[in-house]
Scaffold this active site. Structure first.
Site, PDB file in Angstrom:
ATOM      1  N   ASN A  12     -12.932  -3.089   2.439  1.00 55.42           N
ATOM      2  CA  ASN A  12     -13.881  -1.978   2.577  1.00 55.42           C
ATOM      3  C   ASN A  12     -14.866  -2.023   1.424  1.00 55.42           C
ATOM      4  OD1 ASN A  12     -12.524  -0.849   4.852  1.00 55.42           O
ATOM      5  ND2 ASN A  12     -10.973  -0.023   3.487  1.00 55.42           N
ATOM      6  N   ASP A  28       0.845  -1.187   0.000  1.00 56.35           N
ATOM      7  CA  ASP A  28       0.000   0.000   0.000  1.00 56.35           C
ATOM      8  C   ASP A  28       0.887   1.245   0.000  1.00 56.35           C
ATOM      9  OD1 ASP A  28      -3.200   0.558   1.076  1.00 56.35           O
ATOM     10  OD2 ASP A  28      -1.767   2.225   1.100  1.00 56.35           O
ATOM     11  N   ILE A  29       0.507   2.229  -0.791  1.00 54.17           N
ATOM     12  CA  ILE A  29       1.325   3.437  -0.931  1.00 54.17           C
ATOM     13  C   ILE A  29       1.314   4.290   0.350  1.00 54.17           C
ATOM     14  CG2 ILE A  29      -0.390   5.053  -1.891  1.00 54.17           C
ATOM     15  CD1 ILE A  29       1.705   5.690  -4.094  1.00 54.17           C
ATOM     16  N   GLU A  53     -12.078   3.382  -1.218  1.00 56.74           N
ATOM     17  CA  GLU A  53     -11.548   4.460  -2.072  1.00 56.74           C
ATOM     18  C   GLU A  53     -11.391   3.989  -3.512  1.00 56.74           C
ATOM     19  OE1 GLU A  53      -7.704   5.965  -0.818  1.00 56.74           O
ATOM     20  OE2 GLU A  53      -8.395   5.957   1.259  1.00 56.74           O
ATOM     21  N   VAL A  54     -10.965   2.751  -3.671  1.00 58.00           N
ATOM     22  CA  VAL A  54     -10.656   2.239  -5.014  1.00 58.00           C
ATOM     23  C   VAL A  54     -11.678   1.155  -5.364  1.00 58.00           C
ATOM     24  CG1 VAL A  54      -8.919   1.163  -6.481  1.00 58.00           C
ATOM     25  CG2 VAL A  54      -8.201   2.737  -4.666  1.00 58.00           C
ATOM     26  N   HIS A 113      -6.946  -5.883   2.224  1.00 57.22           N
ATOM     27  CA  HIS A 113      -5.756  -5.341   2.903  1.00 57.22           C
ATOM     28  C   HIS A 113      -5.242  -6.408   3.868  1.00 57.22           C
ATOM     29  CE1 HIS A 113      -6.747  -0.885   2.260  1.00 57.22           C
ATOM     30  NE2 HIS A 113      -7.903  -1.460   1.957  1.00 57.22           N
ATOM     31  N   HIS A 116     -10.414  -5.620  -3.415  1.00 57.07           N
ATOM     32  CA  HIS A 116      -9.099  -5.881  -2.824  1.00 57.07           C
ATOM     33  C   HIS A 116      -9.241  -6.182  -1.346  1.00 57.07           C
ATOM     34  CE1 HIS A 116      -9.913  -1.547  -2.454  1.00 57.07           C
ATOM     35  NE2 HIS A 116      -9.225  -1.583  -1.342  1.00 57.07           N
TER      36      HIS A 116
HETATM   37  P1  5GP Z   1      -9.743   1.195   0.158  1.00 57.37           P
HETATM   38  O1  5GP Z   1     -10.129   2.329   1.050  1.00 57.37           O
HETATM   39  O2  5GP Z   1     -10.321   1.326  -1.205  1.00 57.37           O
HETATM   40  O3  5GP Z   1     -10.028  -0.139   0.805  1.00 57.37           O
HETATM   41  O4  5GP Z   1      -8.165   1.251   0.062  1.00 57.37           O
HETATM   42  C1  5GP Z   1      -7.451   1.691  -1.041  1.00 57.37           C
HETATM   43  C2  5GP Z   1      -5.991   1.663  -0.655  1.00 57.37           C
HETATM   44  O5  5GP Z   1      -5.233   1.868  -1.841  1.00 57.37           O
HETATM   45  C3  5GP Z   1      -5.567   2.771   0.328  1.00 57.37           C
HETATM   46  O6  5GP Z   1      -5.040   2.174   1.501  1.00 57.37           O
HETATM   47  C4  5GP Z   1      -4.510   3.571  -0.442  1.00 57.37           C
HETATM   48  O7  5GP Z   1      -3.421   3.984   0.361  1.00 57.37           O
HETATM   49  C5  5GP Z   1      -4.075   2.604  -1.529  1.00 57.37           C
HETATM   50  N1  5GP Z   1      -3.642   3.242  -2.748  1.00 57.37           N
HETATM   51  C6  5GP Z   1      -4.264   4.254  -3.417  1.00 57.37           C
HETATM   52  N2  5GP Z   1      -3.596   4.588  -4.523  1.00 57.37           N
HETATM   53  C7  5GP Z   1      -2.528   3.752  -4.581  1.00 57.37           C
HETATM   54  C8  5GP Z   1      -1.457   3.608  -5.521  1.00 57.37           C
HETATM   55  O8  5GP Z   1      -1.359   4.297  -6.530  1.00 57.37           O
HETATM   56  N3  5GP Z   1      -0.551   2.636  -5.254  1.00 57.37           N
HETATM   57  C9  5GP Z   1      -0.639   1.824  -4.154  1.00 57.37           C
HETATM   58  N4  5GP Z   1       0.316   0.917  -3.986  1.00 57.37           N
HETATM   59  N5  5GP Z   1      -1.634   1.944  -3.254  1.00 57.37           N
HETATM   60  C10 5GP Z   1      -2.564   2.895  -3.462  1.00 57.37           C
END
Ligand code: 5GP
Length: 119
Positions: free
Chosen positions: A91, A33-34, A99-100, A106, A104
């Site tokens: 999530n 994760d970034i 967010e994405v 984590h 996925h």
């Molecule tokens: P979500 O809230 O959708 O479950 O989590 C999305 C995750 O993707 C976040 O923890 C965020 O830090 C990570 N993320 C967003 N953009 C990027 C990216 O460009 N590269 C990587 N490696 N992680 C990302």
């Protein structure tokens, strides 16, 4: 709502955006994760157009679902997180803080992560 193939993880899967790869096979890509929330924070992504947990389980073939969770287990064991413990999170939607919009999981570990929801 249909899958939007311009999401960040779709772009990572296509190689348009770099990532720090942890694991890959025909079904799965896992990368760091970034913005890590723990010393170990890896995202596991299926190689298919699935928006979230429900979409994945309703529409992915059984082999894809099986291989996905096998990969999650393998990554955890390779990293030895099963010795001291870890947290798996997915999530979904606005209330879940997704967010994405590409399914996925984590994997978080490497320290005591604390309560599920910070007060
Ligand atoms: P979500 O809230 O959708 O479950 O989590 C999305 C995750 O993707 C976040 O923890 C965020 O830090 C990570 N993320 C967003 N953009 C990027 C990216 O460009 N590269 C990587 N490696 N992680 C990302």
């Amino acid at each position: 709502m249909s899958y939007n193939s311009s999401n960040i993880f779709a772009r990572i899967l296509r190689g348009e955006i770099a990532c720090v790869k942890i694991f890959e096979n025909d079904y799965v890509l896992a990368f760091k994760d970034i913005h890590p929330k723990a010393p170990y924070h890896v995202l596991v992504v299926p190689k298919g157009e699935y928006r979230n947990f429900h979409d994945f389980h309703a529409n992915a073939p059984a082999i894809m679902i099986g291989e996905f969770y096998q990969a999650v287990r393998q990554i955890i064991e390779q990293s030895k997180l099963n010795q001291d413990g870890y947290r798996l999170i997915t999530n979904f939607g606005e209330n879940g803080g997704q967010e994405v919009d590409h399914y996925h999981v984590h994997i978080l570990g490497g320290k005591a992560i604390g309560p599920l929801i910070a007060s």
